[in-house]
Scaffold this motif. Structure first.
Motif, PDB file in Angstrom:
ATOM      1  N   ALA A 226       0.828  -1.205   0.000  1.00 27.42           N
ATOM      2  CA  ALA A 226       0.000   0.000   0.000  1.00 27.42           C
ATOM      3  C   ALA A 226       0.867   1.261   0.000  1.00 27.42           C
ATOM      4  O   ALA A 226       0.589   2.222  -0.722  1.00 27.42           O
ATOM      5  N   VAL A 227       1.929   1.251   0.798  1.00 29.12           N
ATOM      6  CA  VAL A 227       2.822   2.414   0.860  1.00 29.12           C
ATOM      7  C   VAL A 227       3.531   2.613  -0.476  1.00 29.12           C
ATOM      8  O   VAL A 227       3.637   3.740  -0.985  1.00 29.12           O
ATOM      9  N   VAL A 228       4.033   1.528  -1.059  1.00 28.01           N
ATOM     10  CA  VAL A 228       4.720   1.619  -2.359  1.00 28.01           C
ATOM     11  C   VAL A 228       3.757   2.162  -3.427  1.00 28.01           C
ATOM     12  O   VAL A 228       4.119   3.043  -4.214  1.00 28.01           O
ATOM     13  N   LEU A 229       2.534   1.653  -3.441  1.00 26.13           N
ATOM     14  CA  LEU A 229       1.546   2.151  -4.414  1.00 26.13           C
ATOM     15  C   LEU A 229       1.196   3.610  -4.152  1.00 26.13           C
ATOM     16  O   LEU A 229       1.019   4.397  -5.096  1.00 26.13           O
TER      17      LEU A 229
ATOM     18  N   LEU B  29      -4.608   8.739 -10.164  1.00 26.62           N
ATOM     19  CA  LEU B  29      -5.621   8.246  -9.231  1.00 26.62           C
ATOM     20  C   LEU B  29      -5.990   6.786  -9.480  1.00 26.62           C
ATOM     21  O   LEU B  29      -7.087   6.364  -9.169  1.00 26.62           O
ATOM     22  N   VAL B  30      -5.068   6.026 -10.049  1.00 27.81           N
ATOM     23  CA  VAL B  30      -5.290   4.590 -10.226  1.00 27.81           C
ATOM     24  C   VAL B  30      -4.539   3.847  -9.128  1.00 27.81           C
ATOM     25  O   VAL B  30      -5.108   2.999  -8.440  1.00 27.81           O
ATOM     26  N   LEU B  31      -3.277   4.185  -8.942  1.00 29.29           N
ATOM     27  CA  LEU B  31      -2.459   3.467  -7.966  1.00 29.29           C
ATOM     28  C   LEU B  31      -2.957   3.704  -6.539  1.00 29.29           C
ATOM     29  O   LEU B  31      -2.851   2.810  -5.699  1.00 29.29           O
ATOM     30  N   ILE B  32      -3.514   4.858  -6.263  1.00 27.19           N
ATOM     31  CA  ILE B  32      -4.033   5.107  -4.916  1.00 27.19           C
ATOM     32  C   ILE B  32      -5.257   4.234  -4.651  1.00 27.19           C
ATOM     33  O   ILE B  32      -5.493   3.802  -3.525  1.00 27.19           O
ATOM     34  N   MET B  33      -6.038   3.964  -5.690  1.00 26.31           N
ATOM     35  CA  MET B  33      -7.192   3.074  -5.540  1.00 26.31           C
ATOM     36  C   MET B  33      -6.714   1.640  -5.277  1.00 26.31           C
ATOM     37  O   MET B  33      -7.310   0.911  -4.478  1.00 26.31           O
ATOM     38  N   LEU B  34      -5.628   1.245  -5.928  1.00 27.58           N
ATOM     39  CA  LEU B  34      -5.042  -0.069  -5.675  1.00 27.58           C
ATOM     40  C   LEU B  34      -4.446  -0.128  -4.269  1.00 27.58           C
ATOM     41  O   LEU B  34      -4.487  -1.171  -3.611  1.00 27.58           O
ATOM     42  N   ALA B  35      -3.888   0.991  -3.796  1.00 26.40           N
ATOM     43  CA  ALA B  35      -3.352   1.050  -2.443  1.00 26.40           C
ATOM     44  C   ALA B  35      -4.460   0.852  -1.412  1.00 26.40           C
ATOM     45  O   ALA B  35      -4.245   0.190  -0.384  1.00 26.40           O
TER      46      ALA B  35
ATOM     47  N   PRO C 136      -7.434 -16.412   5.587  1.00 25.28           N
ATOM     48  CA  PRO C 136      -6.470 -17.088   4.708  1.00 25.28           C
ATOM     49  C   PRO C 136      -6.040 -16.183   3.540  1.00 25.28           C
ATOM     50  O   PRO C 136      -6.732 -15.227   3.184  1.00 25.28           O
ATOM     51  N   LEU C 137      -4.909 -16.521   2.934  1.00 25.51           N
ATOM     52  CA  LEU C 137      -4.341 -15.719   1.852  1.00 25.51           C
ATOM     53  C   LEU C 137      -5.318 -15.559   0.690  1.00 25.51           C
ATOM     54  O   LEU C 137      -5.431 -14.476   0.115  1.00 25.51           O
ATOM     55  N   ALA C 138      -6.043 -16.595   0.354  1.00 28.44           N
ATOM     56  CA  ALA C 138      -7.004 -16.515  -0.761  1.00 28.44           C
ATOM     57  C   ALA C 138      -8.081 -15.470  -0.473  1.00 28.44           C
ATOM     58  O   ALA C 138      -8.457 -14.690  -1.353  1.00 28.44           O
ATOM     59  N   VAL C 139      -8.552 -15.436   0.753  1.00 26.22           N
ATOM     60  CA  VAL C 139      -9.576 -14.445   1.131  1.00 26.22           C
ATOM     61  C   VAL C 139      -8.973 -13.042   1.086  1.00 26.22           C
ATOM     62  O   VAL C 139      -9.609 -12.088   0.632  1.00 26.22           O
ATOM     63  N   GLN C 140      -7.735 -12.901   1.521  1.00 27.19           N
ATOM     64  CA  GLN C 140      -7.061 -11.601   1.491  1.00 27.19           C
ATOM     65  C   GLN C 140      -6.953 -11.079   0.061  1.00 27.19           C
ATOM     66  O   GLN C 140      -7.219  -9.899  -0.205  1.00 27.19           O
ATOM     67  N   ILE C 141      -6.580 -11.957  -0.847  1.00 22.84           N
ATOM     68  CA  ILE C 141      -6.436 -11.563  -2.249  1.00 22.84           C
ATOM     69  C   ILE C 141      -7.792 -11.185  -2.839  1.00 22.84           C
ATOM     70  O   ILE C 141      -7.909 -10.179  -3.557  1.00 22.84           O
ATOM     71  N   ILE C 142      -8.822 -11.954  -2.525  1.00 19.33           N
ATOM     72  CA  ILE C 142     -10.171 -11.650  -3.037  1.00 19.33           C
ATOM     73  C   ILE C 142     -10.658 -10.302  -2.501  1.00 19.33           C
ATOM     74  O   ILE C 142     -11.185  -9.476  -3.246  1.00 19.33           O
ATOM     75  N   VAL C 143     -10.452 -10.053  -1.218  1.00 20.54           N
ATOM     76  CA  VAL C 143     -10.882  -8.784  -0.615  1.00 20.54           C
ATOM     77  C   VAL C 143     -10.101  -7.616  -1.215  1.00 20.54           C
ATOM     78  O   VAL C 143     -10.679  -6.578  -1.564  1.00 20.54           O
ATOM     79  N   ALA C 144      -8.791  -7.778  -1.355  1.00 12.88           N
ATOM     80  CA  ALA C 144      -7.968  -6.704  -1.925  1.00 12.88           C
ATOM     81  C   ALA C 144      -8.368  -6.412  -3.372  1.00 12.88           C
ATOM     82  O   ALA C 144      -8.489  -5.253  -3.770  1.00 12.88           O
ATOM     83  N   THR C 145      -8.593  -7.461  -4.149  1.00 10.02           N
ATOM     84  CA  THR C 145      -8.999  -7.287  -5.546  1.00 10.02           C
ATOM     85  C   THR C 145     -10.379  -6.633  -5.629  1.00 10.02           C
ATOM     86  O   THR C 145     -10.590  -5.719  -6.428  1.00 10.02           O
ATOM     87  N   GLY C 146     -11.301  -7.092  -4.803  1.00  7.33           N
ATOM     88  CA  GLY C 146     -12.647  -6.519  -4.815  1.00  7.33           C
ATOM     89  C   GLY C 146     -12.660  -5.062  -4.391  1.00  7.33           C
ATOM     90  O   GLY C 146     -13.335  -4.221  -4.999  1.00  7.33           O
TER      91      GLY C 146
ATOM     92  N   MET D  91     -13.120   0.580  -5.851  1.00  4.79           N
ATOM     93  CA  MET D  91     -12.575   1.951  -5.820  1.00  4.79           C
ATOM     94  C   MET D  91     -12.386   2.493  -7.236  1.00  4.79           C
ATOM     95  O   MET D  91     -12.719   3.650  -7.508  1.00  4.79           O
ATOM     96  N   LEU D  92     -11.870   1.653  -8.131  1.00  9.20           N
ATOM     97  CA  LEU D  92     -11.661   2.105  -9.510  1.00  9.20           C
ATOM     98  C   LEU D  92     -12.978   2.376 -10.228  1.00  9.20           C
ATOM     99  O   LEU D  92     -13.084   3.308 -11.020  1.00  9.20           O
ATOM    100  N   ALA D  93     -13.990   1.568  -9.954  1.00 14.59           N
ATOM    101  CA  ALA D  93     -15.260   1.693 -10.676  1.00 14.59           C
ATOM    102  C   ALA D  93     -16.189   2.736 -10.057  1.00 14.59           C
ATOM    103  O   ALA D  93     -16.905   3.432 -10.779  1.00 14.59           O
ATOM    104  N   LEU D  94     -16.175   2.866  -8.744  1.00 13.54           N
ATOM    105  CA  LEU D  94     -17.164   3.717  -8.086  1.00 13.54           C
ATOM    106  C   LEU D  94     -16.612   5.057  -7.614  1.00 13.54           C
ATOM    107  O   LEU D  94     -17.294   6.078  -7.718  1.00 13.54           O
ATOM    108  N   VAL D  95     -15.419   5.074  -7.083  1.00  9.67           N
ATOM    109  CA  VAL D  95     -14.893   6.299  -6.479  1.00  9.67           C
ATOM    110  C   VAL D  95     -14.093   7.136  -7.470  1.00  9.67           C
ATOM    111  O   VAL D  95     -14.289   8.356  -7.566  1.00  9.67           O
TER     112      VAL D  95
END
Length: 153
Positions: free
Chosen positions: A16-19, A29-35, A50-60, A65-69
């Motif tokens: 998040a900090v790197v992004l 304003l793309v990388l901040i949404m990914l952050a 679990p890692l899979a849930v973390q990835i799904i939550v982060a991706t979602g 953020m990219l689509a709505l904000v």
């Protein structure tokens, strides 16, 4: 490997900090949404998901953020102040009739200390001297006006 799985939240925070820093360079304003998505992944990692849930939550979260904000933020940032220049700034303003106005004989109005020639919006109407009028449009150097209703009417 145990240490990494227990401290996966710190990897998400680092991402998040790197992004966030990279966003300062790109300003798209793309990388901040990914952050923000990475921060959501950090929270789920901190909770112990679990890692899979973390990835799904982060991706979602990133996709949301990219689509709505982002579109509304970009729209607000790119919209400048409304500037009325030239004669257009007079439309909607009020003036006082200094010489009677009829359809056949243009009169005069005073607006902001300037004298303008004026014709009535309704060509059958006559507007007496001293009446307050609203400017509907500017045609050349002539204001097209309509009388404002007064308290006495």
């Amino acid at each position: 490997m145990d240490w990494l799985s227990e401290h996966l939240w710190s990897m998400w925070l680092t991402l998040a900090v790197v992004l966030g820093v990279a966003e300062l360079l790109s300003l798209d304003l793309v990388l901040i949404m990914l952050a923000v998505g990475a921060l959501a992944g950090m929270v789920t990692a901190f909770v112990g998901a679990p890692l899979a849930v973390q990835i799904i939550v982060a991706t979602g979260a990133s996709a949301a953020m990219l689509a709505l904000v982002r579109p509304s933020v970009v729209r607000k940032l790119h919209r400048g102040p409304e500037l009325s220049l030239g004669h257009g700034k007079l439309v909607g303003r009020q003036g006082v009739v200094t010489a009677a106005i009829t359809a056949g004989e243009p009169g005069r109005i005073r607006i902001d200390g300037e004298i303008w020639s004026a014709t009535p919006f309704d060509e059958t109407e006559a507007i007496a001297e001293g009446a307050t009028v609203e400017i509907f449009e500017i045609r050349g150097a002539t204001a097209v006006v309509h009388p404002m209703p007064s308290v006495e009417d």
